[in-house]
Design an enzyme around this catalytic site. Structure first.
Site, PDB file in Angstrom:
ATOM      1  N   GLY A  98      -0.060 -29.519   3.817  1.00  0.00           N
ATOM      2  CA  GLY A  98      -0.468 -28.935   2.538  1.00  0.00           C
ATOM      3  C   GLY A  98       0.654 -28.282   1.767  1.00  0.00           C
ATOM      4  CB  SER A  99       4.300 -28.840   1.726  1.00  0.00           C
ATOM      5  OG  SER A  99       5.157 -29.040   0.681  1.00  0.00           O
ATOM      6  N   GLY A 120       1.348 -33.509   6.095  1.00  0.00           N
ATOM      7  CA  GLY A 120      -0.066 -33.188   6.247  1.00  0.00           C
ATOM      8  C   GLY A 120      -0.358 -31.713   6.408  1.00  0.00           C
ATOM      9  CB  ALA A 170       1.206 -24.062   0.466  1.00  0.00           C
ATOM     10  N   PRO A 188       6.796 -27.916   6.199  1.00  0.00           N
ATOM     11  CG  PRO A 188       6.701 -28.879   8.312  1.00  0.00           C
ATOM     12  CD  PRO A 188       6.247 -27.705   7.534  1.00  0.00           C
ATOM     13  CG  ASP A 220      -4.704 -30.620   1.372  1.00  0.00           C
ATOM     14  OD1 ASP A 220      -5.569 -30.924   2.210  1.00  0.00           O
ATOM     15  OD2 ASP A 220      -3.547 -31.080   1.388  1.00  0.00           O
TER      16      ASP A 220
END
Ligand code: PMV
Length: 326
Positions: free
Chosen positions: A120-121, A118, A124, A114, A165
């Site tokens: 780390g989208s 929080g 990533a 999502p 992150d």
């Protein structure tokens, strides 16, 4: 450079992440602990593009440029110079191939992480794209190389990111992280289980981090003191994780959440979910990431996880996934 005539598209993935201890204080040099969350993933697939069109990006799960849902599709060269996907593609091509003509590629990005919660989208997605391009170029980068490229993209999202992150996602291992110091992988003495639950409230890391900075500037003594306390909790948590002491880890999560509340980054929704998890028998619970919304974590025994997840949903969580830290 690899030929795309062949066949299998180059595909790479990257996990989400959760900060277990030390968010915010980590921006000010205190230690923090983060773990990969492999139950959610970003994925980048490369396939041959339209000849002469250069790189095109298809991001089905990202909001369109006007903020509406429904995905985005655009040519790299048409995107603003600070578009995060454009930046990671250009950085990766430059790092892994040097100056080459822009290849004709279609980069398709999908993600189950999502956005703005929080987990780390952004980091990533950038990691998956960089890895897929490295594969296409026949290059096997070290995690640190990927992490540094993704850090550049994090700066666009966050302004003053600590780097935690991009580090935990590129290394895909639990990390004990101190800004500016080398990465320390954190050995986990005994596996433990988390329930990661979403408040359903989107939160801008940049806004929360900026608000904390303004308050720190207005009263450095008070905020440095709070950061010291959070750092001390993270240090104790490192030792507790290493010896596999779930009871202590849970208690320290509770302490960390209380300190984050005092710091002003919790919210009514986060406090409600944290309370519900504790009442349902979790060892401990805390918000995770920037705060004001996004996700919280509960440390649970595996057999408790379904009951805690149910309690979290009943308390308003829009989603609850289980994740194992090993
Ligand atoms: O919202 P997230 O998970 O991207 O977390 C940011 C973590 C902070 O410590 C608040 C900021 C940072 O750069 O480390």
């Amino acid at each position: 450079m690899a030929s795309m005539q062949a066949v299998t598209p180059f595909v790479a993935t990257a996990p989400g992440k959760a900060i277990l201890f030390g968010e915010h204080a980590v921006v000010y040099g205190r230690p923090a602990i983060a773990v990969p969350v492999t139950d959610v993933q970003a994925r980048a697939a490369l396939s041959p593009g339209v000849p002469g069109a250069g790189v095109s990006l298809v991001a089905a799960d990202l909001p369109a440029a006007d903020g509406s849902p429904g995905g985005r599709r655009y040519r790299l060269r048409d995107a603003p110079a600070d578009d995060p996907l454009r930046v990671i593609v250009e950085l990766a091509l430059d790092a892994f191939a040097g100056p080459i003509p822009e290849p004709d590629l279609l980069v398709t990005i999908t993600s189950t992480i999502p956005i703005a919660r929080g987990l780390g989208s952004g980091a990533a997605v950038a990691t998956a794209v960089a890895r897929a391009l490295a594969g296409y170029l026949g290059y096997s980068p070290q995690p640190e190389e990927i992490s540094q490229l993704v850090y550049e993209v994090e700066k666009l999202h966050h302004g003053t990111p600590s780097g935690i992150d991009n580090t935990v996602i590129a290394y895909e291992q639990p990390v004990y992280f101190v800004r500016g110091e080398g990465v320390k992988r954190l050995a986990v003495g005994a596996n433990f289980n988390l329930v990661v639950a979403d408040t359903g409230v989107a939160s801008s890391t940049r806004a929360v981090v900026g608000d904390v900075r303004r308050r720190w500037e207005a009263d450095r003594e008070r905020y440095e003191g709070l950061f010291d306390e959070i750092g001390a909790v993270a240090r104790l948590a490192k030792a507790a994780i290493q010896r596999g002491d779930r009871h202590a880890v849970g208690r320290l999560m509770d302490e960390n959440h209380d300190l984050l509340s005092t710091l002003g980054v919790s919210s009514a929704e986060l406090d409600r979910l944290v309370g519900a998890a504790r009442a349902a028998g979790a060892w401990g619970a805390k918000l995770s990431g920037a705060g004001w919304g996004g996700n919280m974590l509960a440390l649970v025994e595996p057999e408790q996880a379904p009951a805690v997840a149910t309690a979290l949903r009943a308390a308003g969580a829009t989603n609850a996934v289980m994740s194992r830290v090993a």
